[in-house]
Design an enzyme around this catalytic site. Sequence first.
Site, mmCIF file in Angstrom:
data_model
loop_
_atom_site.group_PDB
_atom_site.id
_atom_site.type_symbol
_atom_site.label_atom_id
_atom_site.label_comp_id
_atom_site.label_asym_id
_atom_site.label_seq_id
_atom_site.Cartn_x
_atom_site.Cartn_y
_atom_site.Cartn_z
ATOM 1 N N ASP A 237 0.827 -1.206 0.000
ATOM 2 C CA ASP A 237 0.000 0.000 0.000
ATOM 3 C C ASP A 237 0.865 1.262 0.000
ATOM 4 O OD1 ASP A 237 -2.337 1.390 -0.008
ATOM 5 O OD2 ASP A 237 -2.962 0.836 2.013
ATOM 6 N N HIS B 182 3.342 3.394 -8.661
ATOM 7 C CA HIS B 182 3.169 1.971 -9.000
ATOM 8 C C HIS B 182 4.440 1.414 -9.659
ATOM 9 C CE1 HIS B 182 -0.853 2.219 -7.686
ATOM 10 N NE2 HIS B 182 -1.334 2.868 -8.720
ATOM 11 N N LEU C 249 12.555 -19.378 -4.493
ATOM 12 C CA LEU C 249 11.351 -18.675 -4.012
ATOM 13 C C LEU C 249 10.212 -18.738 -5.038
ATOM 14 C CD1 LEU C 249 10.343 -16.349 -1.857
ATOM 15 C CD2 LEU C 249 10.751 -14.865 -3.820
HETATM 16 C C1 FPP Z 1 -1.796 0.198 -3.450
HETATM 17 O O1 FPP Z 1 -1.358 1.531 -3.386
HETATM 18 C C2 FPP Z 1 -1.179 -0.462 -4.591
HETATM 19 C C3 FPP Z 1 -1.839 -0.988 -5.650
HETATM 20 C C4 FPP Z 1 -3.294 -0.978 -5.763
HETATM 21 C C5 FPP Z 1 -1.122 -1.605 -6.796
HETATM 22 C C6 FPP Z 1 0.140 -2.302 -6.431
HETATM 23 C C7 FPP Z 1 0.876 -2.680 -7.636
HETATM 24 C C8 FPP Z 1 2.222 -2.712 -7.746
HETATM 25 C C9 FPP Z 1 3.121 -2.376 -6.628
HETATM 26 C C10 FPP Z 1 2.870 -3.091 -9.025
HETATM 27 C C11 FPP Z 1 2.457 -4.441 -9.523
HETATM 28 C C12 FPP Z 1 3.467 -4.948 -10.439
HETATM 29 C C13 FPP Z 1 3.427 -6.145 -11.084
HETATM 30 C C14 FPP Z 1 4.589 -6.563 -11.813
HETATM 31 C C15 FPP Z 1 2.256 -7.046 -11.073
HETATM 32 P P1 FPP Z 1 -2.409 2.680 -3.613
HETATM 33 O O2 FPP Z 1 -2.427 3.013 -5.065
HETATM 34 O O3 FPP Z 1 -3.720 2.281 -3.019
HETATM 35 O O4 FPP Z 1 -1.739 3.838 -2.799
HETATM 36 P P2 FPP Z 1 -2.484 4.943 -1.957
HETATM 37 O O5 FPP Z 1 -3.238 4.224 -0.876
HETATM 38 O O6 FPP Z 1 -1.345 5.762 -1.442
HETATM 39 O O7 FPP Z 1 -3.367 5.690 -2.905
#
Ligand code: FPP
Length: 234
Positions: free
Chosen positions: A14, A31, A125
């Site tokens: 998050d 992201h 892993l």
């Molecule tokens: C939450 O932060 C994160 C997500 C919804 C997406 C997570 C995805 C990645 C880290 C990349 C995935 C990569 C691959 C290769 C599959 P948020 O956007 O909710 O953050 P916020 O709460 O600060 O708005």
Amino acid sequence: MEQKIPAHIAIIMDGNGRWAKKRGLPRTAGHKKGAETIRKIAIACNQKGVQALSVYAFSTENWKRPEEEVDYLCKLPRFFFNRYMEELKQNNIRVRFLGEIERFPIDTQNVILSAVEQTSENTGLILCLAVNYGGRREITLAARAYAQDVLNQKADLAIEEEAFGKYMMTADMPDVDLMIRTSGELRLSNFMLWQNAYSEFLFTDVAWPDFDVVQLNKAIDEYTARDRRFGGLK
Ligand code: FPP
């Protein structure tokens, strides 16, 4: 104290959006940095002898986000595997996924399936990407498949926990030992409900793009210090 290494670590990654906003960047930049963090943490977990690392990359609820952000998240697997596949292979890491990938664009599906296929013989892993994943949905699908097998006389109507567990998307993976959520939120958000039954929860204020090996070690140190009783006495 010598670290006790969890067999399975699950992470709710998050804070990407807030990380980006703080820097005056678009949410998508968070992201992208978050995807780079997955690489770092996967390699570190592999070196430590963790068996499985599951990361919540896209929930069944994330479709509600603006189209531009959803499109970007759908493109991230291609970026990630183009950039890191060789390194993942060199590290003997095996890629898997949890979730219904059929809902993604065909290109995204193919990238993920190809990563799974290219690393299927690896023995290090298991890096498990949860994509279009929801815990209740997983349990519902398992119940549906189980019921079908009862009808086909392949499963027992007197359902048992162990037999039912085999219908989960994580069938041959160990239960989660340590569940980490970054960026200060204190929720499970429908992530691996079945597998987290006895896991230790660890919450940190650090945003996912800033999470690093130092943070991982701190989390494992804390896990090592906890007294896990699984409902029994010690
Ligand atoms: C939450 O932060 C994160 C997500 C919804 C997406 C997570 C995805 C990645 C880290 C990349 C995935 C990569 C691959 C290769 C599959 P948020 O956007 O909710 O953050 P916020 O709460 O600060 O708005």
